[in-house]
Scaffold this motif. Structure first.
Motif, PDB file in Angstrom:
ATOM      1  N   HIS A   9      -4.201  15.969  10.901  1.00 52.79           N
ATOM      2  CA  HIS A   9      -4.914  15.318   9.794  1.00 52.79           C
ATOM      3  C   HIS A   9      -3.931  14.897   8.705  1.00 52.79           C
ATOM      4  CE1 HIS A   9      -8.496  16.526  11.832  1.00 52.79           C
ATOM      5  NE2 HIS A   9      -8.251  17.795  11.643  1.00 52.79           N
ATOM      6  N   ARG A  10      -2.899  15.737   8.494  1.00 53.04           N
ATOM      7  CA  ARG A  10      -1.879  15.394   7.508  1.00 53.04           C
ATOM      8  C   ARG A  10      -1.122  14.141   7.942  1.00 53.04           C
ATOM      9  NH1 ARG A  10       0.386  20.325   7.323  1.00 53.04           N
ATOM     10  NH2 ARG A  10      -1.019  21.252   5.833  1.00 53.04           N
ATOM     11  N   SER A  11      -0.831  14.076   9.242  1.00 53.31           N
ATOM     12  CA  SER A  11      -0.120  12.925   9.783  1.00 53.31           C
ATOM     13  C   SER A  11      -0.956  11.657   9.665  1.00 53.31           C
ATOM     14  CB  SER A  11       0.247  13.169  11.247  1.00 53.31           C
ATOM     15  OG  SER A  11       0.866  12.049  11.812  1.00 53.31           O
ATOM     16  N   ARG A  12      -2.269  11.758   9.958  1.00 60.60           N
ATOM     17  CA  ARG A  12      -3.151  10.595   9.854  1.00 60.60           C
ATOM     18  C   ARG A  12      -3.220  10.100   8.418  1.00 60.60           C
ATOM     19  NH1 ARG A  12      -6.789   9.156  13.691  1.00 60.60           N
ATOM     20  NH2 ARG A  12      -8.273   8.516  12.112  1.00 60.60           N
ATOM     21  N   ARG A  13      -3.289  11.027   7.475  1.00 60.91           N
ATOM     22  CA  ARG A  13      -3.350  10.620   6.071  1.00 60.91           C
ATOM     23  C   ARG A  13      -2.069   9.944   5.635  1.00 60.91           C
ATOM     24  NH1 ARG A  13      -5.445  15.559   5.512  1.00 60.91           N
ATOM     25  NH2 ARG A  13      -3.595  16.314   4.418  1.00 60.91           N
ATOM     26  N   ALA A  14      -0.920  10.449   6.131  1.00 56.60           N
ATOM     27  CA  ALA A  14       0.361   9.840   5.772  1.00 56.60           C
ATOM     28  C   ALA A  14       0.432   8.403   6.286  1.00 56.60           C
ATOM     29  CB  ALA A  14       1.512  10.670   6.340  1.00 56.60           C
ATOM     30  N   VAL A  15       0.014   8.192   7.543  1.00 58.77           N
ATOM     31  CA  VAL A  15       0.000   6.844   8.109  1.00 58.77           C
ATOM     32  C   VAL A  15      -0.976   5.963   7.335  1.00 58.77           C
ATOM     33  CG1 VAL A  15      -0.595   5.461  10.135  1.00 58.77           C
ATOM     34  CG2 VAL A  15       0.715   7.571  10.407  1.00 58.77           C
ATOM     35  N   GLY A  16      -2.171   6.492   7.080  1.00 60.91           N
ATOM     36  CA  GLY A  16      -3.187   5.720   6.365  1.00 60.91           C
ATOM     37  C   GLY A  16      -2.759   5.348   4.966  1.00 60.91           C
ATOM     38  N   LEU A  17      -2.139   6.288   4.270  1.00 63.51           N
ATOM     39  CA  LEU A  17      -1.691   6.014   2.902  1.00 63.51           C
ATOM     40  C   LEU A  17      -0.602   4.954   2.897  1.00 63.51           C
ATOM     41  CD1 LEU A  17      -1.811   6.640  -0.093  1.00 63.51           C
ATOM     42  CD2 LEU A  17      -0.191   8.509   0.290  1.00 63.51           C
ATOM     43  N   THR A  18       0.325   5.038   3.853  1.00 67.64           N
ATOM     44  CA  THR A  18       1.393   4.040   3.949  1.00 67.64           C
ATOM     45  C   THR A  18       0.821   2.648   4.188  1.00 67.64           C
ATOM     46  OG1 THR A  18       2.941   5.684   4.818  1.00 67.64           O
ATOM     47  CG2 THR A  18       3.472   3.356   5.202  1.00 67.64           C
ATOM     48  N   ALA A  24      -2.197  -3.000  -0.286  1.00 65.05           N
ATOM     49  CA  ALA A  24      -2.389  -3.247  -1.719  1.00 65.05           C
ATOM     50  C   ALA A  24      -1.257  -4.085  -2.295  1.00 65.05           C
ATOM     51  CB  ALA A  24      -2.496  -1.910  -2.463  1.00 65.05           C
ATOM     52  N   VAL A  25      -0.016  -3.779  -1.895  1.00 64.26           N
ATOM     53  CA  VAL A  25       1.129  -4.547  -2.380  1.00 64.26           C
ATOM     54  C   VAL A  25       1.041  -5.991  -1.884  1.00 64.26           C
ATOM     55  CG1 VAL A  25       3.631  -4.800  -2.226  1.00 64.26           C
ATOM     56  CG2 VAL A  25       2.632  -2.549  -2.628  1.00 64.26           C
ATOM     57  N   SER A  26       0.645  -6.159  -0.625  1.00 61.81           N
ATOM     58  CA  SER A  26       0.538  -7.511  -0.058  1.00 61.81           C
ATOM     59  C   SER A  26      -0.556  -8.307  -0.747  1.00 61.81           C
ATOM     60  CB  SER A  26       0.264  -7.420   1.446  1.00 61.81           C
ATOM     61  OG  SER A  26       1.302  -6.738   2.114  1.00 61.81           O
ATOM     62  N   PHE A  27      -1.742  -7.701  -0.930  1.00 60.95           N
ATOM     63  CA  PHE A  27      -2.823  -8.369  -1.636  1.00 60.95           C
ATOM     64  C   PHE A  27      -2.413  -8.701  -3.070  1.00 60.95           C
ATOM     65  CE2 PHE A  27      -6.247  -6.679   1.315  1.00 60.95           C
ATOM     66  CZ  PHE A  27      -6.709  -7.937   1.692  1.00 60.95           C
ATOM     67  N   LEU A 244      -0.900 -10.003   6.671  1.00 61.68           N
ATOM     68  CA  LEU A 244      -0.407  -8.626   6.586  1.00 61.68           C
ATOM     69  C   LEU A 244      -1.359  -7.736   5.796  1.00 61.68           C
ATOM     70  CD1 LEU A 244       1.886  -6.585   7.122  1.00 61.68           C
ATOM     71  CD2 LEU A 244       2.923  -7.354   4.969  1.00 61.68           C
ATOM     72  N   ALA A 245      -1.897  -8.273   4.696  1.00 60.00           N
ATOM     73  CA  ALA A 245      -2.762  -7.474   3.826  1.00 60.00           C
ATOM     74  C   ALA A 245      -4.043  -7.039   4.532  1.00 60.00           C
ATOM     75  CB  ALA A 245      -3.094  -8.268   2.564  1.00 60.00           C
ATOM     76  N   TYR A 246      -4.709  -7.973   5.207  1.00 57.52           N
ATOM     77  CA  TYR A 246      -5.966  -7.626   5.868  1.00 57.52           C
ATOM     78  C   TYR A 246      -5.735  -6.704   7.058  1.00 57.52           C
ATOM     79  CZ  TYR A 246      -9.458 -10.377   3.366  1.00 57.52           C
ATOM     80  OH  TYR A 246     -10.338 -10.838   2.416  1.00 57.52           O
ATOM     81  N   LEU A 247      -4.699  -6.962   7.847  1.00 60.22           N
ATOM     82  CA  LEU A 247      -4.485  -6.145   9.032  1.00 60.22           C
ATOM     83  C   LEU A 247      -4.139  -4.707   8.662  1.00 60.22           C
ATOM     84  CD1 LEU A 247      -2.517  -8.609  11.328  1.00 60.22           C
ATOM     85  CD2 LEU A 247      -4.876  -7.873  11.588  1.00 60.22           C
ATOM     86  N   THR A 248      -3.229  -4.520   7.734  1.00 61.21           N
ATOM     87  CA  THR A 248      -2.873  -3.162   7.317  1.00 61.21           C
ATOM     88  C   THR A 248      -4.048  -2.484   6.608  1.00 61.21           C
ATOM     89  OG1 THR A 248      -1.820  -4.158   5.373  1.00 61.21           O
ATOM     90  CG2 THR A 248      -0.383  -3.467   7.165  1.00 61.21           C
ATOM     91  N   GLY A 249      -4.804  -3.271   5.838  1.00 61.59           N
ATOM     92  CA  GLY A 249      -5.939  -2.688   5.123  1.00 61.59           C
ATOM     93  C   GLY A 249      -7.019  -2.176   6.045  1.00 61.59           C
ATOM     94  N   VAL A 250      -7.360  -2.946   7.075  1.00 64.62           N
ATOM     95  CA  VAL A 250      -8.411  -2.528   8.004  1.00 64.62           C
ATOM     96  C   VAL A 250      -7.996  -1.284   8.768  1.00 64.62           C
ATOM     97  CG1 VAL A 250      -9.671  -3.193  10.079  1.00 64.62           C
ATOM     98  CG2 VAL A 250      -9.437  -4.810   8.221  1.00 64.62           C
TER      99      VAL A 250
END
Length: 332
Positions: A9-18, A24-27, A244-250
């Protein structure tokens, strides 16, 4: 040697947060890229149409690869395209035609608190205290970033459009998460590709692009005091601020909960302000710097408030199963 149950779960959150931060930066750079095109003579609505249509064309091969989603989850794709792509853009630009941009942006970013309310009272799922506090802090920070006290004016229809954009933003996160559930989970990359295609088709009817003077894209625009080809910010807006923004966001929503992903997305406003400072010479004041810090604190408070041992399925009602998005490293 055995890993603790919290490690996955920690690993999933790290990937998700990244991924959420990348999104957010791309948008956040979209406005900085779009403004020189608007100043060159293209209307805001035509720039939005260019953004969505260009991204849809770039992702057409990806949409074709995942064409089975059209048969398996048509409602999901239609909802994501209408709300998460066309709805947010159309409502936002309608709002700023009647009320100040700062006010419209703040109202649109009421999406995270609205999203928490949807998850808690409509889906009847628990949300963490950290996510709720983080949303409140981030929205407070946004009030400083956009300096809502400057030029505040009340227009009922304009406020209604901005609230519509906020509701569409909720739909973006809820539908991105819903694609992971059901008997036939939808690949998030396919959802983003078809969502942009549907959004582009919808915006075509609204924007009437045949009325625009597209020859302006062959000219020069001014950015950071330099004259550059108009195609450069257009390409950035399409490839980075949209594809990039939409793909990473989804995909990030699949690793985080919608409420946490929604709060992290508030960083977009900070990025937009900072990039405008450096590239468009729109300077930040002390209040905006303080607001940016609050947005960052709010986003990370939401992430830290999620207990490591708590599965993501508890937050959003998703089956506890491996996420197919883990194998999809297009990055986008």
């Amino acid at each position: 040697m055995h890993s603790s149950p919290a490690t996955p779960h920690r690993s999933r959150r790290a990937v998700g947060l990244t991924l959420a931060l990348i999104s957010a930066v791309s948008f956040g750079g979209s406005g900085t890229a779009a403004k020189p095109l608007i100043e060159a003579g293209l209307s805001p609505l035509h720039v939005v149409w260019l953004r969505a249509t260009g991204a849809a064309l770039v992702l057409a091969p990806l949409a074709w690869r995942h064409r089975a989603i059209v048969r398996d989850r048509p409602g999901l794709l239609l909802g994501f395209g209408l709300l998460g792509v066309a709805g947010v853009q159309a409502c936002y630009f309608a709002a700023i035609s009647r009320i100040p941009v700062g006010v419209a942006l703040l109202i649109e970013y009421l999406g995270p608190p609205l999203l928490l309310g949807y998850v808690r009272f409509v889906q009847r799922r628990p949300v963490t205290r950290g996510a709720a506090i983080g949303a409140g802090v981030a929205v407070t920070g946004l009030a400083f970033v956009v300096q809502v006290w400057n030029g505040l004016g009340f227009d009922a229809l304009g406020v209604a459009f901005a609230l519509g954009a906020a509701c569409c933003q909720v739909g973006y996160f809820v539908l991105a998460d819903a694609g992971a559930r059901g008997e036939k989970p939808a690949d998030p990359l396919g959802v983003a590709a078809f969502g942009l295609l549907i959004g582009a088709i919808t915006l075509t009817a609204v924007a009437r692009p045949w009325e625009a003077d597209w020859s302006r894209l062959g000219g020069q625009v001014t950015m950071a005091g330099h004259h550059i080809p108009a195609l450069l910010p257009a390409a950035w807006m399409i490839l980075v601020a949209t594809v990039l923004a939409y793909l990473t966001g989804v995909v990030s929503v699949r690793h985080l909960s919608p409420p946490v992903a929604g709060v992290v997305a508030n960083i977009e406003a900070v990025v937009a302000t900072v990039t405008a400072w450096f590239l468009l010479d729109e300077h930040l004041g002390t209040a905006q710097l303080i607001g940016g810090l609050l947005v960052l604190l709010g986003a990370f408070a939401a992430q830290a408030g999620q207990a490591p041992e708590e599965p993501q399925a508890v937050l959003v009602g998703r089956p506890d199963r491996p996420d197919r998005a883990d194998q999809a490293e297009l990055h986008r």
